[in-house]
Design an enzyme around this catalytic site. Sequence first.
Site, mmCIF file in Angstrom:
data_model
loop_
_atom_site.group_PDB
_atom_site.id
_atom_site.type_symbol
_atom_site.label_atom_id
_atom_site.label_comp_id
_atom_site.label_asym_id
_atom_site.label_seq_id
_atom_site.Cartn_x
_atom_site.Cartn_y
_atom_site.Cartn_z
ATOM 1 N N GLY A 245 -4.540 3.102 -16.264
ATOM 2 C CA GLY A 245 -3.669 2.107 -17.151
ATOM 3 C C GLY A 245 -4.880 0.904 -16.408
ATOM 4 O O GLY A 245 -5.074 0.580 -15.123
ATOM 5 N N GLN B 135 -3.715 -8.497 -14.219
ATOM 6 C CA GLN B 135 -4.665 -7.392 -13.338
ATOM 7 C C GLN B 135 -6.135 -7.743 -13.498
ATOM 8 O O GLN B 135 -6.531 -7.715 -12.093
ATOM 9 C CB GLN B 135 -4.953 -5.560 -13.345
ATOM 10 C CG GLN B 135 -3.507 -5.507 -13.456
ATOM 11 C CD GLN B 135 -3.333 -3.692 -13.112
ATOM 12 O OE1 GLN B 135 -3.568 -3.331 -14.312
ATOM 13 N NE2 GLN B 135 -4.133 -2.963 -11.584
ATOM 14 N N CYS C 264 -1.929 2.185 -7.752
ATOM 15 C CA CYS C 264 -2.269 0.829 -8.453
ATOM 16 C C CYS C 264 -3.991 0.661 -8.572
ATOM 17 O O CYS C 264 -3.922 0.873 -6.880
ATOM 18 C CB CYS C 264 -1.572 0.052 -8.141
ATOM 19 S SG CYS C 264 -1.579 -1.679 -8.825
ATOM 20 N N LEU C 265 -4.597 0.262 -8.631
ATOM 21 C CA LEU C 265 -5.650 -0.447 -8.958
ATOM 22 C C LEU C 265 -5.229 -1.849 -8.460
ATOM 23 O O LEU C 265 -6.710 -2.113 -7.337
ATOM 24 C CB LEU C 265 -6.468 -0.459 -10.383
ATOM 25 C CG LEU C 265 -7.165 0.645 -10.904
ATOM 26 C CD1 LEU C 265 -7.092 0.325 -12.116
ATOM 27 C CD2 LEU C 265 -7.075 0.977 -10.623
ATOM 28 N N HIS D 63 4.614 0.637 -15.844
ATOM 29 C CA HIS D 63 3.791 0.331 -14.884
ATOM 30 C C HIS D 63 3.054 -0.633 -14.978
ATOM 31 O O HIS D 63 3.153 -1.594 -14.892
ATOM 32 C CB HIS D 63 2.734 1.142 -14.109
ATOM 33 C CG HIS D 63 1.788 0.715 -13.251
ATOM 34 N ND1 HIS D 63 1.625 1.224 -12.025
ATOM 35 C CD2 HIS D 63 1.216 0.170 -13.038
ATOM 36 C CE1 HIS D 63 1.128 0.658 -11.018
ATOM 37 N NE2 HIS D 63 0.427 -0.267 -12.037
ATOM 38 N N GLU D 64 2.556 -0.532 -16.712
ATOM 39 C CA GLU D 64 1.420 -2.105 -17.362
ATOM 40 C C GLU D 64 2.962 -3.085 -17.837
ATOM 41 O O GLU D 64 2.258 -3.839 -17.395
ATOM 42 C CB GLU D 64 0.768 -1.080 -18.209
ATOM 43 C CG GLU D 64 -0.536 -0.008 -18.569
ATOM 44 C CD GLU D 64 -0.810 -0.521 -16.057
ATOM 45 O OE1 GLU D 64 -1.512 -1.413 -16.381
ATOM 46 O OE2 GLU D 64 -1.188 0.675 -16.028
ATOM 47 N N HIS E 258 3.166 -5.422 -14.623
ATOM 48 C CA HIS E 258 1.866 -5.682 -14.405
ATOM 49 C C HIS E 258 1.651 -6.754 -15.487
ATOM 50 O O HIS E 258 2.204 -8.174 -14.729
ATOM 51 C CB HIS E 258 0.573 -5.499 -14.464
ATOM 52 C CG HIS E 258 0.766 -4.503 -13.850
ATOM 53 N ND1 HIS E 258 -0.009 -5.130 -12.310
ATOM 54 C CD2 HIS E 258 0.040 -2.813 -13.469
ATOM 55 C CE1 HIS E 258 0.044 -4.301 -11.464
ATOM 56 N NE2 HIS E 258 -0.482 -2.905 -11.914
HETATM 57 NI NI NI Z 1 -1.370 -1.082 -11.385
#
Ligand code: NI
Length: 170
Positions: A46, A51, A91-92, A133-134, A137
Site C-alpha cells: 500500500g 508518503q 511501512c515503506l 494503515h493508509e 497516512h
Molecule cells: Ni505506511
Amino acid sequence: MAKLAILHHPDPRLRATAAQVTSFDADLERFVADLIETLHAAGGIGLAATQTGDLRRVFVMDLSPDRTAPEVYVNPEILQKRALGLVEESCLSVPGVVGNVVRATQVRVRAQDVQGATFERDLEAMHAVCVQHEIDHLDGRLFVDRLSILRRLWLKAWPPKAAKPADRAA
Ligand code: NI
C-alpha cells in the site's frame, strides 16, 4: 509514468493531513499511475499520497500475489469496523521497523475511483488492515504512533539501522 520518492519518518510532511480530492482530471490519473508504479517498484502492498509529499486524499494498494491488481481509493472513509485483532505491520516510510498494532480485521469502506465514481467495499484480513494503515497516512499518522509505549521507547533508544523496507510494507 514516473517513480516518486517515498518520504521517510521523521519527515514532517508525513504529518500533514491530506485534503479531499475535488478534481478528477488527467493530472489525478497521472498521479495515481505514478503511485502504482512507485508501490510496485518498492515491493509494498500500500502507498498513500502523503508518503510522496502530495496532499491529495488518495492511496493505492495491491495485495494480489503477482502484484498485477492495484486498487485505487480516492477520498476513502471507513463506514464500519469489526473484529479487532493484533496485526504485524511495517511501512515503506519507516524502513526496518515491524510492530504489532491493534486493528479491525473487517471493515466497510466507501471511496471514489479515479473517475470520481463512488463505491463501497467489504474488506477483511490484510485488505482491511492495509486500508486503515493508509487512511492513517492521509490523516498524518504512522503505525509506529500506535505501538505500545515500551516498544516506542525501545525504538527511540535503539533506532534500527536497516534501510531495506520489510516485505509487504505499506
Ligand atoms: Ni505506511
